[in-house]
Design an enzyme around this catalytic site. Structure first.
Site, PDB file in Angstrom:
ATOM      1  N   ASP A 178       0.801  -1.231   0.000  1.00  8.86           N
ATOM      2  CA  ASP A 178       0.000   0.000   0.000  1.00  8.86           C
ATOM      3  C   ASP A 178       0.833   1.280   0.000  1.00  8.86           C
ATOM      4  O   ASP A 178       1.985   1.309   0.398  1.00  8.86           O
ATOM      5  CB  ASP A 178      -0.970   0.016   1.185  1.00  8.86           C
ATOM      6  CG  ASP A 178      -0.271  -0.092   2.535  1.00  8.86           C
ATOM      7  OD1 ASP A 178       0.734  -0.815   2.640  1.00  8.86           O
ATOM      8  OD2 ASP A 178      -0.723   0.570   3.487  1.00  8.86           O
TER       9      ASP A 178
ATOM     10  N   GLU B 245      -0.666  -1.868   5.247  1.00  5.99           N
ATOM     11  CA  GLU B 245       0.298  -1.792   6.353  1.00  5.99           C
ATOM     12  C   GLU B 245       0.259  -0.421   7.012  1.00  5.99           C
ATOM     13  O   GLU B 245       0.413  -0.303   8.225  1.00  5.99           O
ATOM     14  CB  GLU B 245       1.720  -2.090   5.837  1.00  5.99           C
ATOM     15  CG  GLU B 245       2.763  -2.222   6.945  1.00  5.99           C
ATOM     16  CD  GLU B 245       3.219  -0.903   7.535  1.00  5.99           C
ATOM     17  OE1 GLU B 245       3.461  -0.854   8.759  1.00  5.99           O
ATOM     18  OE2 GLU B 245       3.327   0.080   6.793  1.00  5.99           O
ATOM     19  N   GLU B 246       0.052   0.610   6.185  1.00  8.19           N
ATOM     20  CA  GLU B 246       0.157   1.982   6.709  1.00  8.19           C
ATOM     21  C   GLU B 246      -0.909   2.307   7.743  1.00  8.19           C
ATOM     22  O   GLU B 246      -0.730   3.224   8.542  1.00  8.19           O
ATOM     23  CB  GLU B 246       0.101   2.997   5.558  1.00  8.19           C
ATOM     24  CG  GLU B 246       1.267   2.902   4.580  1.00  8.19           C
ATOM     25  CD  GLU B 246       2.609   3.309   5.175  1.00  8.19           C
ATOM     26  OE1 GLU B 246       2.648   3.694   6.353  1.00  8.19           O
ATOM     27  OE2 GLU B 246       3.617   3.237   4.447  1.00  8.19           O
TER      28      GLU B 246
ATOM     29  N   HIS C 146       7.727   8.665   4.323  1.00  2.19           N
ATOM     30  CA  HIS C 146       6.478   9.426   4.449  1.00  2.19           C
ATOM     31  C   HIS C 146       6.678  10.904   4.094  1.00  2.19           C
ATOM     32  O   HIS C 146       5.813  11.729   4.390  1.00  2.19           O
ATOM     33  CB  HIS C 146       5.856   9.288   5.854  1.00  2.19           C
ATOM     34  CG  HIS C 146       5.448   7.876   6.176  1.00  2.19           C
ATOM     35  ND1 HIS C 146       4.453   7.568   7.089  1.00  2.19           N
ATOM     36  CD2 HIS C 146       5.865   6.689   5.697  1.00  2.19           C
ATOM     37  CE1 HIS C 146       4.320   6.249   7.163  1.00  2.19           C
ATOM     38  NE2 HIS C 146       5.179   5.696   6.321  1.00  2.19           N
TER      39      HIS C 146
END
Ligand code: NI
Length: 392
Positions: A79, A137-138, A363
């Protein structure tokens, strides 16, 4: 340990093409349908037994060796993040406000590379490899969704491995850390309620703004005064909401934040003390507090024996790389849920290259990796898996 460096070199262009394609077409948590489709198609072409829709958008592929033996789980997350990419590169994200800013595009490409290499050696494998392409996962939900859908059964893995490209580590370095490598996380929100009124007559109110400020300040002593100095923990407040006007004291204030730990013992201390401080301080200011622990992941704990085996193996087949054993991060990873159930290792593959501008943190809207990490990651992960299923 068997080296796959030369075979991986033949895959270099394919790995870059996969990674850039996923990068151009990022998909956020539980929306990875395009990515999952490409993964499933490739695994089918390789002759794996493929299952889709595992944990909503996850894909599982099983590569059966010619002889019996252990089952090795290989995990890659798929993701992206809700971030607007600002890199000016040919493979820049084509989707607004969506970006592979953590390198999961690389992880998906690498795991496809490992499947491609090992599928060519099916006759030499004793055991099976279970490729787990995980969504979400995020938001910390994908691993749980796949486990709830039975990914750890039929067959149950004996060993689990995975990797993360890592932008604080220069390309050419690899980190295999023993024990806790990534933090356990709890998220919290608390509502502090008093009684609002005119800001010019605060004596008529029970001011939740002041109470919130004191709670945030007092909570800073949890790490400094309740956790042993040699243990690691984080208490961060990340959002505060309350009030609509400069001359009105609101009825309530909401605080959000996150707690990080490397052990259940520290986790208990953080949660207990946060609750006590919030209750006690709020009461001192004639307010009440409602505290809710919202999201929980355990720390990611590597198996030391497997870690030692991989470190020695990596060093022997790739003397050109630097293998370190002490990289820990307060970042969280739901790979920890797999490693809580199955002994294994999650290792970091350096992807930073400051000379080429590939050193923005994960990020970040300018995050990008040195793609040399794709071949390094693919060859090492393939070798790690083969170490357990190569027939001798
Ligand atoms: Ni990540």
């Amino acid at each position: 340990m068997k080296s796959f460096q030369a075979e991986t070199e033949n895959l270099r262009e394919q790995l870059i093409a996969w990674r850039r394609d996923f990068h151009r077409h990022p998909e956020i948590a539980f929306e990875e349908t395009r990515t999952a489709g490409i993964v499933a198609q490739r695994l089918n072409e390789l002759g794996l037994e493929v299952q889709t829709g595992v944990g909503k958008t996850g894909v599982v592929g099983i590569l059966e060796g010619a002889a019996d033996g252990p089952t090795v789980l290989v995990r890659a997350d798929m993701d992206a993040l809700p971030i607007q990419e600002v890199n000016d590169v040919p493979y820049r994200s084509e989707k607004p406000n969506t970006m592979h800013a953590c390198g999961h595009d690389a992880h998906t490409a690498i795991a496809l590379g490992v499947a491609t290499l090992l599928a060519q050696h099916r006759e030499q494998l004793a055991g099976r490899v279970k490729f787990v392409f995980q969504p979400a996962e995020e938001i910390g939900e994908g691993a749980k969704a796949m486990i709830d859908d039975g990914v750890l059964t039929y067959p149950t893995p004996d060993v689990a491995v995975g990797l993360h490209v890592w932008n604080t580590l220069p390309v050419g370095q690899v980190a295999v850390t023993d024990g806790p490598a990534m933090a356990g996380v709890d998220s919290f929100r608390m509502q502090i309620t008093g009684s609002g009124g005119h800001a010019a007559e605060p004596q008529q109110t029970r001011d939740p703004v002041i109470a919130a400020a004191h709670i945030m300040t007092a909570a800073q002593t949890i790490v400094s005064r309740n956790v042993r100095a040699l243990d690691a923990a984080v208490v961060s407040f990340t959002r505060m909401m309350g009030g609509d006007a400069f001359n009105v004291i609101p009825d309530s204030v909401e605080l959000w934040g996150t707690l990080r730990n490397f052990s259940a013992e520290i986790r208990d201390i953080l949660i207990e003390r946060l609750g006590q401080i919030a209750q006690g301080v709020a009461q001192g200011f004639e307010c009440t507090v409602d505290l809710e622990i919202a999201r929980t992941l355990p720390p990611l704990i590597n198996d030391s024996n497997i870690g030692e085996r991989l470190r020695q193996g990596f060093a022997s087949i790739r003397p050109d790389l630097t293998v370190v054993d002490d990289l820990r991060t307060m970042g969280a990873e739901d790979m920890g849920l797999f490693l809580r159930a199955v002994p294994g290792v999650y290792f970091f593959v350096g992807s930073a290259n400051s000379q080429r501008g590939f050193d923005f943190p994960h990020h970040h809207p300018r995050f990008d990796i040195d793609e040399e990490a794709l071949t390094i990651g693919t060859s090492l992960l393939t070798s790690a898996v083969a170490d357990y299923v190569w027939s001798r």
